[in-house]
Write a protein that holds these residues in place. Structure first.
Motif, mmCIF file in Angstrom:
data_model
loop_
_atom_site.group_PDB
_atom_site.id
_atom_site.type_symbol
_atom_site.label_atom_id
_atom_site.label_comp_id
_atom_site.label_asym_id
_atom_site.label_seq_id
_atom_site.Cartn_x
_atom_site.Cartn_y
_atom_site.Cartn_z
ATOM 1 N N LEU A 462 32.792 14.466 26.263
ATOM 2 C CA LEU A 462 33.922 13.798 26.898
ATOM 3 C C LEU A 462 35.105 13.807 25.940
ATOM 4 C CD1 LEU A 462 35.291 12.037 29.070
ATOM 5 C CD2 LEU A 462 34.300 10.036 27.920
ATOM 6 N N LEU A 463 36.216 14.369 26.394
ATOM 7 C CA LEU A 463 37.467 14.352 25.647
ATOM 8 C C LEU A 463 38.420 13.402 26.356
ATOM 9 C CD1 LEU A 463 37.880 18.221 25.297
ATOM 10 C CD2 LEU A 463 36.607 16.682 23.807
ATOM 11 N N VAL A 464 39.055 12.524 25.601
ATOM 12 C CA VAL A 464 39.949 11.525 26.178
ATOM 13 C C VAL A 464 41.324 11.684 25.557
ATOM 14 C CG1 VAL A 464 40.374 9.064 26.508
ATOM 15 C CG2 VAL A 464 38.045 9.945 26.611
ATOM 16 N N ALA A 465 42.361 11.592 26.393
ATOM 17 C CA ALA A 465 43.739 11.743 25.924
ATOM 18 C C ALA A 465 44.284 10.401 25.458
ATOM 19 C CB ALA A 465 44.611 12.304 27.039
ATOM 20 N N ASP A 466 44.968 10.420 24.320
ATOM 21 C CA ASP A 466 45.646 9.222 23.838
ATOM 22 C C ASP A 466 46.766 8.858 24.812
ATOM 23 O OD1 ASP A 466 46.286 7.312 21.488
ATOM 24 O OD2 ASP A 466 48.212 8.281 21.947
ATOM 25 N N PRO A 467 46.857 7.590 25.255
ATOM 26 C CA PRO A 467 47.860 7.236 26.266
ATOM 27 C C PRO A 467 49.292 7.422 25.797
ATOM 28 C CG PRO A 467 46.799 5.271 25.372
ATOM 29 C CD PRO A 467 46.029 6.438 24.860
ATOM 30 N N GLY A 468 49.529 7.336 24.503
ATOM 31 C CA GLY A 468 50.890 7.486 24.007
ATOM 32 C C GLY A 468 51.290 8.928 23.798
ATOM 33 N N SER A 469 50.502 9.652 22.998
ATOM 34 C CA SER A 469 50.851 11.029 22.644
ATOM 35 C C SER A 469 50.267 12.064 23.592
ATOM 36 C CB SER A 469 50.364 11.329 21.222
ATOM 37 O OG SER A 469 48.945 11.224 21.155
ATOM 38 N N GLY A 470 49.209 11.701 24.322
ATOM 39 C CA GLY A 470 48.557 12.660 25.206
ATOM 40 C C GLY A 470 47.623 13.609 24.493
ATOM 41 N N ILE A 471 47.404 13.418 23.188
ATOM 42 C CA ILE A 471 46.531 14.304 22.415
ATOM 43 C C ILE A 471 45.076 14.028 22.776
ATOM 44 C CG2 ILE A 471 45.728 14.853 20.094
ATOM 45 C CD1 ILE A 471 48.522 14.309 19.085
ATOM 46 N N SER A 489 35.987 18.097 15.531
ATOM 47 C CA SER A 489 36.691 17.276 16.511
ATOM 48 C C SER A 489 37.738 18.116 17.221
ATOM 49 C CB SER A 489 37.365 16.089 15.824
ATOM 50 O OG SER A 489 36.397 15.255 15.253
ATOM 51 N N LEU A 490 37.889 17.842 18.505
ATOM 52 C CA LEU A 490 38.887 18.578 19.275
ATOM 53 C C LEU A 490 40.144 17.737 19.361
ATOM 54 C CD1 LEU A 490 38.345 20.721 22.373
ATOM 55 C CD2 LEU A 490 40.267 19.172 22.296
ATOM 56 N N ILE A 491 41.190 18.177 18.692
ATOM 57 C CA ILE A 491 42.486 17.504 18.758
ATOM 58 C C ILE A 491 43.473 18.519 19.308
ATOM 59 C CG2 ILE A 491 44.298 16.369 17.453
ATOM 60 C CD1 ILE A 491 42.222 15.519 15.435
ATOM 61 N N MET A 492 43.942 18.277 20.513
ATOM 62 C CA MET A 492 44.787 19.261 21.184
ATOM 63 C C MET A 492 45.891 18.546 21.937
ATOM 64 S SD MET A 492 43.594 22.341 23.669
ATOM 65 C CE MET A 492 42.817 23.114 22.257
ATOM 66 N N GLY A 493 47.112 19.054 21.802
ATOM 67 C CA GLY A 493 48.257 18.437 22.440
ATOM 68 C C GLY A 493 48.311 18.710 23.932
ATOM 69 N N PRO A 494 49.056 17.899 24.674
ATOM 70 C CA PRO A 494 49.136 18.070 26.130
ATOM 71 C C PRO A 494 49.892 19.317 26.553
ATOM 72 C CG PRO A 494 50.657 16.371 25.394
ATOM 73 C CD PRO A 494 49.839 16.744 24.198
ATOM 74 N N SER A 538 44.972 11.988 36.039
ATOM 75 C CA SER A 538 45.606 10.753 36.491
ATOM 76 C C SER A 538 47.003 11.137 36.960
ATOM 77 C CB SER A 538 45.670 9.734 35.354
ATOM 78 O OG SER A 538 46.348 8.565 35.774
ATOM 79 N N GLY A 539 47.142 11.318 38.269
ATOM 80 C CA GLY A 539 48.377 11.899 38.783
ATOM 81 C C GLY A 539 48.417 13.370 38.425
ATOM 82 N N ASN A 540 49.486 13.800 37.763
ATOM 83 C CA ASN A 540 49.594 15.182 37.297
ATOM 84 C C ASN A 540 49.304 15.314 35.807
ATOM 85 O OD1 ASN A 540 50.364 16.117 39.850
ATOM 86 N ND2 ASN A 540 52.511 15.583 39.481
ATOM 87 N N ARG A 541 48.810 14.235 35.196
ATOM 88 C CA ARG A 541 48.572 14.221 33.754
ATOM 89 C C ARG A 541 47.078 14.291 33.474
ATOM 90 N NH1 ARG A 541 47.478 10.356 30.056
ATOM 91 N NH2 ARG A 541 47.513 8.739 31.681
ATOM 92 N N VAL A 542 46.710 15.040 32.429
ATOM 93 C CA VAL A 542 45.309 15.153 32.026
ATOM 94 C C VAL A 542 44.944 13.923 31.203
ATOM 95 C CG1 VAL A 542 43.619 16.498 30.737
ATOM 96 C CG2 VAL A 542 45.380 17.670 32.051
ATOM 97 N N ALA A 543 44.102 13.050 31.785
ATOM 98 C CA ALA A 543 43.650 11.856 31.079
ATOM 99 C C ALA A 543 42.421 12.142 30.236
ATOM 100 C CB ALA A 543 43.349 10.742 32.075
ATOM 101 N N ARG A 580 41.992 2.013 29.260
ATOM 102 C CA ARG A 580 43.098 2.220 28.328
ATOM 103 C C ARG A 580 44.167 1.136 28.504
ATOM 104 N NH1 ARG A 580 42.395 5.250 23.821
ATOM 105 N NH2 ARG A 580 41.739 7.383 24.271
ATOM 106 N N LEU A 581 44.486 0.829 29.749
ATOM 107 C CA LEU A 581 45.498 -0.199 30.007
ATOM 108 C C LEU A 581 45.031 -1.557 29.495
ATOM 109 C CD1 LEU A 581 46.653 0.785 33.615
ATOM 110 C CD2 LEU A 581 47.963 0.997 31.494
ATOM 111 N N PHE A 582 43.750 -1.858 29.712
ATOM 112 C CA PHE A 582 43.218 -3.143 29.239
ATOM 113 C C PHE A 582 43.252 -3.219 27.716
ATOM 114 C CE2 PHE A 582 39.539 -5.489 27.602
ATOM 115 C CZ PHE A 582 39.815 -6.755 28.103
ATOM 116 N N GLN A 583 42.844 -2.124 27.077
ATOM 117 C CA GLN A 583 42.825 -2.132 25.615
ATOM 118 C C GLN A 583 44.233 -2.226 25.032
ATOM 119 O OE1 GLN A 583 40.580 1.314 24.385
ATOM 120 N NE2 GLN A 583 38.632 0.219 24.498
#
Length: 629
Positions: A462-471, A489-494, A538-543, A580-583
């Protein structure tokens, strides 16, 4: 975006075929009202009767082969276009005087136009057209994953369009000419598509893999022939010939030879595919397609060669032409259903069952509505309230239609497709129970473990995108139970091409297909041993992205599983976004401690608890210098 484009193509194809087919039936009814049953040929500047169909108006009036048509309804006839203009004024049953010349004598024969509507031919045309359209609609959704899907969908769609194209009795000359040109264009495309399809069923032969230019040769020959014939027809019609050959030559002997060679080439290629196939399933796939095309090939060779030998073809071949086209979609269906030619057999079975259910329920709906209306009308007579009661009963039946169909569909899913029902239930339960795990780490571990168990996978990540940067970062993985070292670790920009590609696709994609657009993604996919990438949108964004390994035993992903994974991914993305919103609302990003608002909310709850139970409450405050450095 791509799914939307696919739907537009399918809707446009269906609408065009149905519109053409409807106009063809109307056009055929009009043509039948003025048909007299002759074929004519130009002899110098005179029109000669070539054939007279027995039992038709021309035969009953006494016309014979070899007669020269001098005038029709008093209008001189010198060409086929002259005759067509006069024939357009014919009316069913109204006698038209034909002035003919026979053995040096002139005769006037009254001919009453009009023949019965050819119901059998129309029915066969509708069945054949809709059969090919159905194959195209079933195969097209799998086109991005398998070139055979694309070839089958394109070929079947082209045949459906050709069969539905109107004959032109009701159309002006320009539109009729356009229909003729469309026929030759579609025929040229079909030549390339069918040769290409025969060359890849069940798989591409070695000689084709080494010579990748061969498919281009197929299309080049077909389109070149259709283009030359179309140019000759148009220029001859305009009176400005630019080719050294007249349209009668290209549209006659040359086209006949090409059709014969096409039929022979397709049969030879499929015979070779049957002979070289080592597996029973692969051999059955190629053999069924070969059997389906044999009637068409024999018919094509017969209709092209027999006239060249000086023999005439019987009238019943018009219906036979439609009959020989039906075995192909039938055998393709059998190859899909029994021998897994493509991974759409489950869709085919479900479509047939659900379509049958809908038809039966619609029939019952209208039957109940009519019967209920008659019963209520007889019972209530002409009282003023009867119309309201009848309308209410009709509305009740209509409201029950969809729930009843849905209930029957659920029963079918459970009894006839238990694997799909169990998988759907399992994924729905997994998505619903994720929030109960609390933290994102616990959710990730539970998610990858359950997916591995459900699909018997070799791995899941499971890869999860950072809500701020999208990484994207690796949240959980069972590739290495003790955890992945930092370098894996997989660190990849949006904005990475792979992320953009997944966002546009909006559905699970093979890892090889995703890796082809991004070398950095390819390296990381190999690290996580992934065979399938499932975007969490999430919409048109990769979460986030789920990277799923291969199934144990090497089984391929079925289309039904991919569709369920797509729906499951939407639910998981919503859960991750909520977490993410709760955290972000509860914890401070830099330190990981509670925010001021969260502390005040907790403090208020504890104060109420202390007052309710009469217990003391202690608050400890600490100030740490340089804590955030």
């Amino acid at each position: 975006m791509r799914n939307q484009a696919n739907r537009i193509v399918l809707v446009a194809l269906t609408a065009t075929v149905l519109a053409f087919l409807s106009f063809q039936m109307w056009d055929e009814a009009y043509a039948a009202s003025r048909r007299i049953g002759i074929t004519v040929a130009l002899q110098g500047h005179r029109l000669k009767v070539d054939e007279v169909s027995k039992g038709m108006p021309a035969d009953r009036a006494g016309l014979q082969p070899g007669d020269i048509i001098v005038a029709v309804d008093g209008i001189p006839i010198r060409s086929g276009s002259d005759y067509d203009e006069v024939a357009a004024t014919f009316r069913r049953g109204r006698p038209v005087p034909f002035t003919i010349e026979r053995n040096g004598k002139r005769l006037i024969l009254p001919v009453a136009p009009g023949t019965p509507f050819p119901w059998l031919q129309a029915l066969m045309s509708i069945v054949a057209t809709l059969s090919y359209l159905a194959i195209a609609l079933l195969a097209f959704p799998g086109a991005p994953r398998d070139v055979r899907h694309l070839l089958l969908a394109a070929f079947s769609g082209a045949v459906a369009l050709e069969l539905a194209t109107p004959n032109g009795a009701l159309m002006p000359y320009v539109l009729s000419l356009g229909g003729t040109l469309l026929f030759y264009l579609l025929t040229g495309i079909q030549m390339g598509l069918l040769l290409h399809l025969a060359s890849v069923i069940p798989s591409s032969p070695p000689w084709m893999k080494k010579r990748r230019w061969i498919p281009y040769l197929y299309y080049g020959i077909g389109l070149s022939a259709s283009t030359l014939i179309s140019i000759s027809i148009v220029t001859d019609a305009m009176g400005h010939r630019i080719l050294p050959w007249p349209s009668e030559v290209l549209d006659g002997p040359v086209f006949d030879v090409l059709m014969s060679l096409w039929a022979v080439a397709v049969i030879l290629i499929l015979t070779y595919q049957v002979a070289r196939s080592t597996g029973r399933t692969e051999r059955a796939q190629a053999l069924l397609v070969l059997i389906g095309l044999l009637p068409w090939a024999i018919f094509t060779l017969t209709t092209e060669i027999v006239p060249q030998l000086g023999y005439s073809l019987p009238d019943w071949l018009t219906i036979a032409q439609l009959l020989v086209l039906l075995p192909y979609p039938v055998t393709v269906f059998l190859a899909i259903q029994r021998h897994r030619l493509f991974d759409i057999e489950l869709v085919v079975r479900r479509s047939i069952l659900y379509s049958g259910i809908t038809i039966v329920l619609v029939a019952l709906f209208y039957g109940a509505m009519g019967l209920g209306g008659m019963v209520l009308a007889d019972y209530l007579g002409k009282r003023s309230t009867s119309i309201w009661l009848i309308s209410g009963a009709t509305l009740l039946v209509g409201l029950l239609f969809w729930p009843l169909r849905q209930a029957i569909q659920d029963v079918i899913d459970r009894k006839i497709f238990p694997e799909r029902h169990a998988l759907r239930t399992s994924l729905a339960s997994l998505a619903a129970n994720l929030p109960a795990k609390g933290s994102l780490d616990a959710m990730g571990r539970h998610l990858v473990n359950e997916l591995t168990r459900t699909f018997t996978l070799s791995s899941a990540t499971l890869l999860v995108a950072d809500p701020g940067s999208g990484i994207l970062v690796a949240q959980a993985s069972n590739v290495k139970p003790e955890g992945l070292p930092p370098e894996h670790s997989l660190i990849m920009g949006p904005d990475d091409p792979a992320m953009v590609y997944l966002a546009e696709a909006g559905r699970p994609l093979p890892a090889a297909q995703v890796a082809a657009v991004s070398s950095s993604m390819a390296l990381r996919l190999r690290t996580f041993e992934a065979s399938l990438a499932v975007p969490l949108l999430s919409g048109n964004r990769v979460a986030g992205v789920l990277l799923l390994g291969a199934k144990q035993g090497g089984e391929p992903w079925r289309r039904e599983e991919l569709e369920l994974l797509r729906l499951f991914a939407l639910n998981v993305a919503a859960v991750l976004e909520n977490v993410r919103l709760f955290q972000s609302a509860t914890y401070e990003g830099l330190t990981g401690l509670y925010r001021r608002e969260a502390i005040l909310e907790i403090l208020e709850k504890e104060m109420h608890r202390s007052l309710r139970y009469g217990r003391p409450l202690t608050v400890v405050m600490a100030d740490i210098d340089f804590f955030k450095r």
